[in-house]
Design an enzyme around this catalytic site. Structure first.
Site, PDB file in Angstrom:
ATOM      1  N   THR A 412      28.826  21.924  27.886  1.00  0.00           N
ATOM      2  CA  THR A 412      27.698  21.546  27.036  1.00  0.00           C
ATOM      3  C   THR A 412      28.081  21.361  25.572  1.00  0.00           C
ATOM      4  O   THR A 412      27.319  20.779  24.802  1.00  0.00           O
ATOM      5  CB  THR A 412      26.585  22.593  27.140  1.00  0.00           C
ATOM      6  OG1 THR A 412      27.166  23.914  27.106  1.00  0.00           O
ATOM      7  CG2 THR A 412      25.811  22.436  28.442  1.00  0.00           C
ATOM      8  N   GLU A 413      29.231  21.869  25.170  1.00  0.00           N
ATOM      9  CA  GLU A 413      29.749  21.667  23.809  1.00  0.00           C
ATOM     10  C   GLU A 413      31.259  21.732  23.841  1.00  0.00           C
ATOM     11  O   GLU A 413      31.840  22.705  24.320  1.00  0.00           O
ATOM     12  CB  GLU A 413      29.250  22.741  22.830  1.00  0.00           C
ATOM     13  CG  GLU A 413      27.787  22.704  22.498  1.00  0.00           C
ATOM     14  CD  GLU A 413      27.425  23.740  21.427  1.00  0.00           C
ATOM     15  OE1 GLU A 413      28.305  24.517  21.002  1.00  0.00           O
ATOM     16  OE2 GLU A 413      26.252  23.775  21.024  1.00  0.00           O
ATOM     17  N   ASN A 414      31.912  20.689  23.323  1.00  0.00           N
ATOM     18  CA  ASN A 414      33.351  20.721  23.110  1.00  0.00           C
ATOM     19  C   ASN A 414      33.679  19.639  22.096  1.00  0.00           C
ATOM     20  O   ASN A 414      33.329  18.473  22.281  1.00  0.00           O
ATOM     21  CB  ASN A 414      34.115  20.488  24.410  1.00  0.00           C
ATOM     22  CG  ASN A 414      35.623  20.492  24.224  1.00  0.00           C
ATOM     23  OD1 ASN A 414      36.307  19.499  24.459  1.00  0.00           O
ATOM     24  ND2 ASN A 414      36.176  21.610  23.783  1.00  0.00           N
TER      25      ASN A 414
END
Length: 584
Positions: A412-414
């Protein structure tokens, strides 16, 4: 978005210098293997992400209520340069423009968050539901679906209604469970016929630790020792209640899924032959990711957290542990409340054992009895806490597989930031970061990890919490000095677009060609941005010349800084041409 590490940077660097000078230690012994070329399974979902407070702006428009970040950022000294998210990217007014950017990337999904106070100004459903706020998200969701982009919706990305903080103390109060459930239920009712992927919370670690222990984030509380554990306890209970609400009332009709997005850095033992360091590294992950994941998947807190916090509490003269407990009924109610797990990951730390005496006082950080270290050779282009260590990503994903029954995962976040005064659209370091981290994710999938999608962080440069606008994570550059907040593609836009269209990295030759073409594309964007900034600077010069109240600070902000940045853009373009000629 993100989770800046509270451990003092100076402290980390001093430790690194001392340790790296030791003759018997070799940082390269933990180096990981080569790049893996290959493609992802058919149906793998590619996306980008954002959050409401960081991008929407319109902080007091169309009936929106105040959030804790509205109040916190307006207090002097809380955010670098006293910047706020009042206007941010003006995303509230630029929905069609931003969806055009998503369409250009040929994305499969877009992750965004709903602002609780935008649709419930006080956070309490019985007080008022703001239909203008509902309409904004209705229009956003409908436009996404019209363009064949799947919405992945986060219910809470840190913008708690201020009324709930003032009346009840926010996440220190049990009443948040029912108020949040009412809010979530309204979202399911109004949007659930179209939204099939829900995330209850984004990175609750940051809410608990930075909101209630260090005070770096809203609401800015500095209640060391017990408050972060209390906040996390109520957040976990809230998540479980929302999952059950969806399961009982909406799942059969809407056929959606409810998960949670948890952030986690990888922790690697400094000395892989030392049992103490091995245990410290495991403890680091359990106090971070495991704090939330273990109750949600297994029903209770990690045993190591219970043991360490209980012992420290006893040494500090407390009759009970500062870590709350779940009843047997609560354990059963919480366990298994995750249809898919969102994983946010950015960086890695080396971990070594260090005993902190109980006399130092209660603190989440000293409870862990460890120290975080970095290799001074790790690339660090942006945020002080964010070093590029791709192999840690594969390790973390395998940890999730091993400890939580190989759940369905959406990354979901990178992503990676830049922190510089001058504009740089040719973000070669971001392309390298994406290339290496996505490769490690593919390796993890070859290991059997059940990853279904990847979300690059983030679509736009945006308000970065206590760092204001000093750090930029976006694929698209936003000119915050221009009231229209125009977007300009960085080189990474073209690079990520080609990863998506090829569903991975077919071979080395193609990947190298993508890089070259992406760098070429950013030179045109640089020229457009330089021309626009010249026009803006000229207009500001005329305005300030005829304004007798112009201050020295305004002169610097409106003329000197933009002029220097324009020169930087032009010099960057010249340097780029030199590099391309040399490469060819």
């Amino acid at each position: 978005m993100l989770q800046p590490h509270v451990l003092s940077v100076c402290h980390v660097l001093v430790l690194v210098l001392c340790l790296s000078a030791a003759e018997d230690f070799d940082w390269t012994k933990n180096d990981r293997g080569s790049f893996y070329y290959g493609t992802f399974p058919t149906g793998f979902s590619w996306g980008v992400g954002s959050s409401a407070y960081q991008t929407e702006g319109a902080w007091d428009k169309d009936g929106k209520g105040m959030s804790i970040w509205d109040v916190f950022s307006h207090k002097e000294g809380k955010v670098i340069y006293n910047e706020t998210g009042d206007s941010s990217c003006e995303g509230y007014y630029k929905v069609k423009d931003d969806i055009a950017l998503l369409k250009e990337l040929k994305l499969n999904h877009y992750r965004f968050s709903i602002s609780w106070p935008r649709i419930m100004p006080t956070g309490i459903k019985s007080d008022h539901v703001n239909e203008k706020g509902i309409k904004y998200y209705d229009d956003l969701i409908n436009l996404l679906l019209e363009n064949k982009i799947t919405p992945i919706v986060t219910l809470y990305h840190w913008d708690l209604p201020q009324v709930l903080q003032e009346k009840y103390g926010g996440w220190q109060n049990l009443s948040m469970i029912n108020y949040f459930n009412d809010y979530a239920n309204l979202c399911f009712e109004r949007f659930g016929n179209r939204v099939k992927y829900w995330l209850t919370f984004n990175n609750p670690w940051s809410v608990a630790v930075e909101g209630y222990e260090t005070g770096e984030h809203a609401p800015g509380m500095k209640l060391r020792g017990s408050a972060p554990y209390k906040a996390a306890h109520y957040i976990i209970k809230t998540h479980a209640k929302v999952w059950h609400t969806y399961d009982n009332q909406w799942r059969s009709k809407q056929k959606g899924m409810v998960g949670i997005s948890l952030n986690g850095d990888w922790g690697e033992p400094v000395d892989i032959t030392s049992q103490k360091d091995i245990e410290a590294a495991e403890r680091y992950i359990q106090f971070y990711l495991g704090w939330f994941a273990t109750p949600i998947f297994n029903g209770d807190y990690p045993q190591v957290m219970k043991d360490y916090i209980s012992r420290k509490s006893a040494q500090q003269g407390l009759g009970t542990s500062r870590l709350p407990t779940f009843s047997s009924q609560e354990k059963s109610y919480i366990k298994g409340t995750c249809d898919f797990l969102g994983i946010g990951h950015f960086t890695t730390r080396y971990i070594t054992q260090k005993n902190f005496p109980a006399s130092q006082g209660p603190s989440y950080f000293t409870d862990r009895d460890l120290v975080e270290l970095v290799d001074p050779r790790w690339p660090d282009p942006g945020s002080e806490w964010l070093y590029s260590v791709p192999w840690g990503f594969r390790s973390l994903l395998n940890f999730v597989k091993t400890h939580y029954g190989n759940p369905m995962i959406y990354v979901t976040e990178n992503g990676v930031s830049e922190k510089m005064t001058c504009t740089e659209l040719c973000d070669d370091w971001r392309m390298q970061y994406f290339k290496e981290y996505i490769s490690e994710m593919l390796k993890a999938m070859k290991d059997g990890v059940n990853v279904k999608g990847y979300t690059a962080w983030s679509l736009l440069d945006k308000f970065e919490w206590d760092e204001g606008y000093s750090e930029r994570f976006g694929l698209y550059y936003v000119d915050f000095r221009n009231k229209n907040k125009p977007r300009y593609p960085k080189a990474s836009v073209q690079y990520y677009k080609r990863i998506i269209s090829s569903n991975g990295f077919p071979n080395q030759r193609e990947a190298e060609n993508w890089y070259r073409k992406a760098i070429e594309s950013c030179s045109a964007s640089n020229q457009l941005l330089a021309a626009e900034q010249q026009r803006t600077t000229a207009a500001n010069i005329l305005r300030l010349i005829y304004d007798p109240l112009t201050s020295h600070t305004e002169m610097v902000t409106e003329i000197v800084v933009p002029t220097v940045c324009t020169l930087c853009i032009l010099l960057s373009a010249i340097f780029l041409m030199f590099l391309l000629r040399r490469h060819n």
